[in-house]
Each structure stands twice: as structure tokens, then as C-alpha cells.
Design a protein around this motif. Structure first.
Motif, mmCIF file in Angstrom:
data_model
loop_
_atom_site.group_PDB
_atom_site.id
_atom_site.type_symbol
_atom_site.label_atom_id
_atom_site.label_comp_id
_atom_site.label_asym_id
_atom_site.label_seq_id
_atom_site.Cartn_x
_atom_site.Cartn_y
_atom_site.Cartn_z
ATOM 1 N N ARG A 85 14.170 60.858 27.712
ATOM 2 C CA ARG A 85 13.416 60.809 28.974
ATOM 3 C C ARG A 85 12.083 61.536 28.848
ATOM 4 N NH1 ARG A 85 14.522 63.240 34.924
ATOM 5 N NH2 ARG A 85 13.013 61.900 35.965
ATOM 6 N N VAL A 92 6.424 62.627 33.400
ATOM 7 C CA VAL A 92 7.569 63.445 33.772
ATOM 8 C C VAL A 92 7.351 64.874 33.275
ATOM 9 C CG1 VAL A 92 8.906 62.923 31.693
ATOM 10 C CG2 VAL A 92 10.094 63.579 33.776
ATOM 11 N N SER A 93 7.674 65.846 34.126
ATOM 12 C CA SER A 93 7.473 67.243 33.746
ATOM 13 C C SER A 93 8.675 67.751 32.965
ATOM 14 C CB SER A 93 7.277 68.112 34.990
ATOM 15 O OG SER A 93 8.485 68.228 35.717
ATOM 16 N N SER A 94 8.448 68.758 32.119
ATOM 17 C CA SER A 94 9.550 69.304 31.329
ATOM 18 C C SER A 94 10.595 69.939 32.227
ATOM 19 C CB SER A 94 9.017 70.328 30.323
ATOM 20 O OG SER A 94 8.361 71.394 30.981
ATOM 21 N N ARG A 95 10.183 70.558 33.330
ATOM 22 C CA ARG A 95 11.157 71.198 34.211
ATOM 23 C C ARG A 95 12.078 70.165 34.855
ATOM 24 N NH1 ARG A 95 10.366 75.784 38.937
ATOM 25 N NH2 ARG A 95 12.528 75.697 39.646
ATOM 26 N N THR A 96 11.523 69.002 35.203
ATOM 27 C CA THR A 96 12.334 67.955 35.802
ATOM 28 C C THR A 96 13.458 67.530 34.872
ATOM 29 O OG1 THR A 96 10.445 67.142 37.065
ATOM 30 C CG2 THR A 96 12.258 65.618 36.763
ATOM 31 N N VAL A 97 13.218 67.619 33.582
ATOM 32 C CA VAL A 97 14.224 67.238 32.595
ATOM 33 C C VAL A 97 15.097 68.424 32.193
ATOM 34 C CG1 VAL A 97 14.562 66.372 30.251
ATOM 35 C CG2 VAL A 97 12.805 65.366 31.706
ATOM 36 N N ASP A 99 15.731 71.456 33.707
ATOM 37 C CA ASP A 99 16.586 72.120 34.696
ATOM 38 C C ASP A 99 17.953 71.450 34.811
ATOM 39 O OD1 ASP A 99 14.690 74.009 35.124
ATOM 40 O OD2 ASP A 99 14.237 73.472 37.194
ATOM 41 N N PRO A 156 13.313 74.402 43.306
ATOM 42 C CA PRO A 156 12.161 73.702 43.851
ATOM 43 C C PRO A 156 12.430 73.273 45.280
ATOM 44 C CG PRO A 156 13.394 72.288 42.364
ATOM 45 C CD PRO A 156 13.985 73.654 42.254
ATOM 46 N N THR A 159 12.321 67.648 49.153
ATOM 47 C CA THR A 159 11.255 66.798 49.675
ATOM 48 C C THR A 159 11.751 65.851 50.749
ATOM 49 O OG1 THR A 159 11.705 65.131 47.982
ATOM 50 C CG2 THR A 159 10.069 66.832 47.458
ATOM 51 N N GLN A 163 16.591 64.893 44.484
ATOM 52 C CA GLN A 163 15.831 64.884 43.243
ATOM 53 C C GLN A 163 16.489 63.913 42.267
ATOM 54 O OE1 GLN A 163 12.951 66.647 42.736
ATOM 55 N NE2 GLN A 163 13.160 67.012 44.915
ATOM 56 N N SER A 165 16.388 63.546 39.133
ATOM 57 C CA SER A 165 16.828 64.085 37.856
ATOM 58 C C SER A 165 18.262 64.596 37.910
ATOM 59 C CB SER A 165 15.897 65.222 37.422
ATOM 60 O OG SER A 165 15.904 66.245 38.395
#
Length: 460
Positions: A85, A92-97, A99, A156, A159, A163, A165
Motif C-alpha cells: 500500500r 498515502v501517508s506513512s502514518r495512515t499505513v 498506525d 487523529p 472526520t 478511517q 485504513s
């Protein structure tokens, strides 16, 4: 210096070579899960780097070896999926993957610890410090909650939608007003037991929650890796036995000391619960405010083909499968609907988006046949079974009252920001919903329930 595993998004090699070497008569197994030492290639820009585990395990007891191997292979797959991913999804951010990966690894490492300890060996130390992975070029990884005194990450902000992820995904929700009706009426035969017995046990307003599972993992704290909601017997946890149930206080109005429990439902729309960094909660990907149902209906019904016989006291039944999305769905038995649609639509693998004025409802229908001998079985399933559509039990089984559990929630009309608790790798999929029940009705009360059901009356 700690060995680290590297995953290259374009050149994958086997990461976990698991070999068992029996060590002279002691029932111990040396498990080697080392990375390929000859691979000197560097990870790609999206490469995921995770701590090695094998140097912390030592000698694994033989009875735990299969479970440890299975969990190590699961970590391998999770790491590969995260690397794919991060390497392939633009933006895509590293934190999204990382965490969700950290949460999954923490839960798997906990299961390894439990497996080793249950096999009679000393629990491996500090495995939780190995939960955190990094992405190439990102520097320090996110801290592991609860591991070696490291600080927990801030969650985080929500929203208004889950999420993706960590699940559930947008496609896990469907507008129930557009779903095709699929509920079929029951067709009773001449010998049917048409009555019903209801036991009223409240809605757990006292907030008695824990992440134990007394049926599947007795004596193991956090055996469920997600939080359960309870009604019935008071104080049930992993260490509750039959004698404790028989002597317990109960939230039920008729003296029923059974325990009824299921994974909690959470509102993930920006509200954190107090367990945001705890086992069973946020540390394992279960975030948001735990919702208290507005109603819990516990009804025992009859059989469309014959009379029912009494359940034995302390009979254990699990319906549904907390890992259904990974296990192929064979034992899945989730049902979601909305008030006003109960007799029309039951969704098995989707969460319903309920219209205004309607409430979300989870329906669990438990097995209604018993083998006549056992109150539990090794897989916690084979001692009970479902009758066929006509109400006929499998050979060697007899009909018993069927528990139909309905758990109803207010305030979710139009929402897609809720989810049931799950194992981290189950991604909060609706198909993983499940329910657990241990019958601890006094024998007189069970006899009353059976008489009521067989006579065609509605009691309780």
C-alpha cells in the motif's frame, strides 16, 4: 543490535522461514523466523521495516508452536500488505499505513505471548516493543501504546466517516431503503412449538465492559482483543466459572443468571472513549465512544417442526464468527437491520444506513439444536447446530429453545461513522458480528420457559 526485517515493495523474498526443531525430550521447539540475511537490497521509497521477533521468543513449547507459527505468518502478510500500500498508493501517508499495522502487530504479539504462557512456559518479555514499524526515510516510528513505557500516540481526529485504513470501508455501508427484502416468514408444521419466553436483563447502563472471552479464552485477560458488552450475570470476566455464575447477582428481572455478551458498537464521529489507549480499545484499533443500547431483547423461541427440550445448565453457545472475513464466512451469522425494516431486510455483510426516525438493530440468532451430551466442545461449536429451514436438527441432535437477541441503538440515523469492535485484522467488518451466551438459568426457570414455548404461549 536488534535484527530488523526489510520488505521491498518490488523484490519480495520469504521473510519468515519457520522451522521446528524438537529439543531433546523437553517438548520445546526452536522457531526461526529470521529475515533473509543475504538480501542486501535497500527498501524502496515506500519500504516498511519492522523489528525482528525471533530473538525474543527463545524456545517455544511444542503445544504452542503451531499457534506461534500461524501468528508469525500473519505478521508477515500484514507487513507485506502495508508495504504494498505504501509503495503503490499515490499520496498515502506513512502514518495512515503504519498506525493500523502497529495495532495489528500488537494484537498478534499479545496472542503469541498468551499461547506460550498457556503452554506452561514463561511469557515472553517485552514483545510489545516490537509492534512498531517504520517506513524508509521517515525516521522514528510511531510509539507503541503500552510497550516498554513508551508514550501512546494521540489519536487523529475523526472526520465523520470511519478511517479506511483501519476499517470499516465506505463500501461496508448500504442505504437500507434501497436494499431488497430478504426476510422469509417462518412456516410452522403441525407439531411446531409456537410459543416464546422473554427474559429481561436491561442494557448495561452500569458500563460493565471487558475485553475477555470466558468461552473461547477462559483464564486469559484480553482474550478477545476487543471490548464486550454484558447483560445478565454481574461481574463476568475471563476467570468466571460455572460456580461463580450460579452464585452471581444478575441484571435480569426473573433471576436468570445467564451471561449474554457481544462486541460493543462505537460512535467513531470524533468522540474518544476512556479506553483510547488500552487493550481491547484504541491500542487494538477499536476507537470511539462506546454506545449503550436503548433496548436489548432476549427471546427464546420454539421450533417450526417439533417441541423443544430444556437446555442443560451452563451450555455455552457462540453464534457468528469474529474472524469471518478471514475464515471464508463459514460460521458468519451477522444480521443488521433498522427499526421499521425488521421483518423485511436483514443485512449479513453490510452496515445499514438507517433513515431518519429509525434505529439501528443487531440481530443474533443462536443455534437451536444440541447433541444431548456436551455443554461445550473443543471448537466451541460442534456440540450445537442449526436446524434446517423445516426445523429438523442434524442426526444425533435434539431441538432446544432458540435464543434470538436484538440489540437496538438510537442516534445513528443517516450515519456511516459507527462500527462494532473487532480483532485488528478483521477491520471492523460487519460480517464479523457475533454473540456469546452461557445458560445459567435455574432449572425451574428453564422448565418454565420450555413449557411456555411448547404450549404456544408468550411468557416472561
Amino acid at each position: 543490535m536488534r535484527q530488523r526485517h526489510k520488505v521491498n515493495g518490488t523484490r519480495r523474498k520469504a521473510l519468515f522461514g519457520v522451522a521446528g526443531l524438537v529439543l531433546g525430550g523437553g517438548g520445546l521447539v526452536a522457531i526461526n523466523v529470521g529475515a533473509n540475511a543475504s538480501d542486501s537490497s535497500e527498501p524502496s521509497a515506500g519500504g516498511v521495516v519492522c523489528p525482528g521477533v525471533e530473538d525474543r521468543l527463545g524456545d517455544v513449547p511444542q503445544p504452542a508452536s503451531a499457534e506461534v507459527q500461524r501468528n508469525l505468518e500473519l505478521m508477515k502478510r500484514d507487513m507485506e500488505a502495508a508495504d504494498t500500500r505504501l509503495s503503490s498508493e499515490q499520496g498515502v501517508s506513512s502514518r495512515t499505513v503504519l498506525d493500523p499495522l502497529r495495532s495489528k502487530r500488537a494484537a498478534i504479539l499479545e496472542r503469541i505471548e498468551i499461547a506460550v504462557e498457556r503452554a506452561g512456559a514463561e511469557r515472553p518479555k517485552d514483545l510489545q516493543s516490537l509492534a512498531t514499524c517504520t517506513a524508509a526515510g521517515t525516521g522514528a516510528a510511531t510509539k507503541t501504546p503500552g510497550g516498554n513505557g513508551q508514550q501512546s500516540p494521540q489519536q487523529p481526529p475523526a472526520t465523520g466517516t470511519p478511517q479506511p485504513s483501519g476499517g470499516p470501508a465506505p463500501e461496508d455501508f448500504v442505504d437500507i431503503t434501497r436494499a431488497q427484502p430478504n426476510v422469509q416468514p417462518v412456516r410452522n408444521g403441525g407439531a411446531a412449538s409456537k410459543g416464546a419466553f422473554r427474559t429481561r436483563c436491561g442494557v448495561n447502563k452500569a458500563g460493565r465492559f471487558n475485553s475477555d472471552n470466558v468461552i473461547v479464552a477462559p483464564g486469559v485477560s484480553n482474550g478477545a482483543h476487543h471490548t464486550h458488552d454484558y447483560v445478565g450475570a454481574v461481574g463476568v470476566d475471563a476467570f468466571t466459572d460455572d460456580d461463580a455464575l450460579a452464585a452471581s447477582r444478575t441484571t435480569c428481572t426473573n433471576g436468570d443468571r445467564s451471561t449474554y455478551y457481544w462486541p460493543v458498537l462505537r460512535d467513531r464521529d470524533g468522540v474518544q472513549e476512556s479506553d483510547a489507549d488500552k487493550q481491547g480499545g484504541g491500542a487494538e484499533g477499536n476507537t470511539g465512544k462506546i454506545l449503550t443500547p436503548v433496548r436489548v431483547s432476549l427471546e427464546f423461541i420454539g421450533n417450526p417442526n417439533s417441541k423443544v427440550t430444556a437446555m442443560p445448565r451452563f451450555l455455552r453457545i457462540i453464534t457468528g464468527d469474529a474472524k469471518a472475513n478471514a475464515n471464508g464466512g463459514a460460521n458468519a451469522n451477522a444480521r443488521f437491520t433498522c427499526t421499521g425494516f425488521e421483518n423485511k431486510v436483514e443485512l449479513r455483510d453490510k452496515y445499514p444506513v438507517c433513515p431518519q426516525g429509525s434505529k439501528l438493530m443487531r440481530v443474533s440468532k443462536f443455534q437451536n439444536c444440541w447433541d444431548g451430551k456436551n455443554t461445550d466442545s473443543a471448537n466451541h461449536r460442534s456440540h450445537v447446530a442449526f436446524a434446517d429451514q423445516r426445523g429438523v436438527c442434524p442426526a444425533g441432535f435434539r431441538p432446544i429453545p432458540q435464543l434470538v437477541q436484538r440489540v437496538t441503538y438510537n442516534g445513528l440515523a443517516g450515519s456511516t461513522a459507527f462500527a462494532i469492535d473487532s480483532f485488528p485484522e478483521s477491520l471492523h467488518k460487519p460480517i464479523t458480528d457475533h454473540g456469546d451466551f452461557i445458560n445459567a438459568m435455574p432449572k425451574k426457570l428453564m422448565k418454565k420457559a420450555v413449557k411456555c414455548i411448547n404450549s404456544g404461549r408468550r411468557c416472561g
